[in-house]
Design a protein around this motif. Structure first.
Motif, short mmCIF file in Angstrom:
data_model
loop_
_atom_site.label_atom_id
_atom_site.label_comp_id
_atom_site.label_asym_id
_atom_site.label_seq_id
_atom_site.Cartn_x
_atom_site.Cartn_y
_atom_site.Cartn_z
N PRO A 1 -23.31 -8.51 -22.35
CA PRO A 1 -22.97 -7.69 -23.52
C PRO A 1 -23.60 -8.28 -24.78
CG PRO A 1 -21.04 -8.89 -22.74
CD PRO A 1 -22.12 -9.11 -21.74
N ASN A 2 -24.14 -7.44 -25.62
CA ASN A 2 -24.69 -7.81 -26.93
C ASN A 2 -25.99 -8.61 -26.87
OD1 ASN A 2 -22.33 -6.72 -28.35
ND2 ASN A 2 -21.27 -8.44 -27.43
N ILE A 3 -26.60 -8.73 -25.71
CA ILE A 3 -27.83 -9.51 -25.59
C ILE A 3 -29.00 -8.58 -25.28
CG2 ILE A 3 -29.05 -11.30 -24.30
CD1 ILE A 3 -26.87 -12.44 -26.07
N GLY A 4 -29.96 -8.59 -26.20
CA GLY A 4 -31.22 -7.89 -26.01
C GLY A 4 -32.31 -8.92 -25.84
N LYS A 5 -33.54 -8.52 -26.08
CA LYS A 5 -34.67 -9.43 -25.90
C LYS A 5 -34.60 -10.63 -26.84
CE LYS A 5 -37.91 -6.05 -24.09
NZ LYS A 5 -39.19 -5.35 -24.29
N ALA A 6 -34.28 -10.39 -28.11
CA ALA A 6 -34.23 -11.49 -29.08
C ALA A 6 -33.09 -12.46 -28.75
CB ALA A 6 -34.06 -10.95 -30.50
N GLY A 7 -31.93 -11.92 -28.40
CA GLY A 7 -30.80 -12.77 -28.03
C GLY A 7 -31.10 -13.58 -26.78
N ALA A 8 -31.75 -12.95 -25.81
CA ALA A 8 -32.13 -13.66 -24.59
C ALA A 8 -33.11 -14.78 -24.91
CB ALA A 8 -32.74 -12.69 -23.58
N GLY B 1 -32.04 -23.47 -23.40
CA GLY B 1 -32.06 -23.94 -22.01
C GLY B 1 -31.20 -23.12 -21.07
N ILE B 2 -30.75 -21.98 -21.54
CA ILE B 2 -29.92 -21.09 -20.73
C ILE B 2 -30.85 -20.09 -20.05
CG2 ILE B 2 -28.07 -19.37 -20.82
CD1 ILE B 2 -27.18 -20.96 -23.44
N GLU B 3 -30.92 -20.17 -18.74
CA GLU B 3 -31.85 -19.33 -17.99
C GLU B 3 -31.18 -18.16 -17.30
OE1 GLU B 3 -33.87 -21.99 -15.37
OE2 GLU B 3 -34.78 -23.11 -17.01
N ASP C 1 -25.20 -20.05 -16.65
CA ASP C 1 -25.44 -21.26 -17.45
C ASP C 1 -24.54 -21.30 -18.69
OD1 ASP C 1 -27.41 -21.97 -15.63
OD2 ASP C 1 -29.07 -21.27 -16.90
N LEU C 2 -23.94 -20.18 -19.05
CA LEU C 2 -23.07 -20.11 -20.23
C LEU C 2 -21.67 -20.67 -19.98
CD1 LEU C 2 -24.14 -16.58 -21.35
CD2 LEU C 2 -24.36 -18.63 -22.76
N VAL C 3 -21.29 -20.82 -18.73
CA VAL C 3 -19.94 -21.27 -18.40
C VAL C 3 -19.67 -22.63 -19.05
CG1 VAL C 3 -18.38 -21.97 -16.54
CG2 VAL C 3 -19.87 -19.98 -16.25
N GLY C 4 -18.58 -22.69 -19.79
CA GLY C 4 -18.16 -23.94 -20.41
C GLY C 4 -18.85 -24.30 -21.71
N LEU C 5 -19.76 -23.48 -22.19
CA LEU C 5 -20.48 -23.81 -23.43
C LEU C 5 -19.66 -23.40 -24.65
CD1 LEU C 5 -24.18 -22.84 -22.62
CD2 LEU C 5 -23.06 -25.07 -22.44
N ASP C 6 -19.85 -24.14 -25.73
CA ASP C 6 -19.19 -23.88 -27.00
C ASP C 6 -20.13 -23.06 -27.88
OD1 ASP C 6 -18.71 -24.38 -29.91
OD2 ASP C 6 -17.06 -25.61 -29.17
#
Length: 100
Positions: free
Chosen positions: A18-25, A32-34, A38-43
């Protein structure tokens, strides 16, 4: 991606979030999020600070809202629009300034 169109079982790439387009990706990849897992546990606040350091510029604070939205989602919350997290971000940042 528009939060109303997100189906958790179909999340395979960053732009499926949600809320992620090309720029956000691209921002996430710079961190380093591929893949979504990889987002689990990140602040999200630390992610924002790292992004600002890596790019050498201060990004709009709404980027924090986007990061909050994807980290909450990946940890099991329902998909929501990034602006649903603006009030939370303002409270957290105000509290951090009071401590400093």
């Amino acid at each position: 991606m528009n939060p109303s169109r997100v189906v958790r079982e179909n999340i395979r790439k960053l732009t499926d979030l949600p809320n992620i387009g090309k720029a956000g990706a691209a921002d996430l990849e710079l961190l380093g999020i591929e893949k979504p897992e990889d987002l689990v546990g990140l602040d999200p606040y630390e992610m924002y600070e790292r992004l600002c350091i890596l790019t050498g510029s201060r990004h709009d604070p709404c980027v924090i809202d986007v990061f909050i939205s994807v980290t909450c989602f990946i940890n099991g919350d329902e998909p929501k629009a990034w602006w649903d997290y603006t009030a939370e971000r303002k409270i957290v940042l105000a509290a951090k300034q009071d401590i400093a």
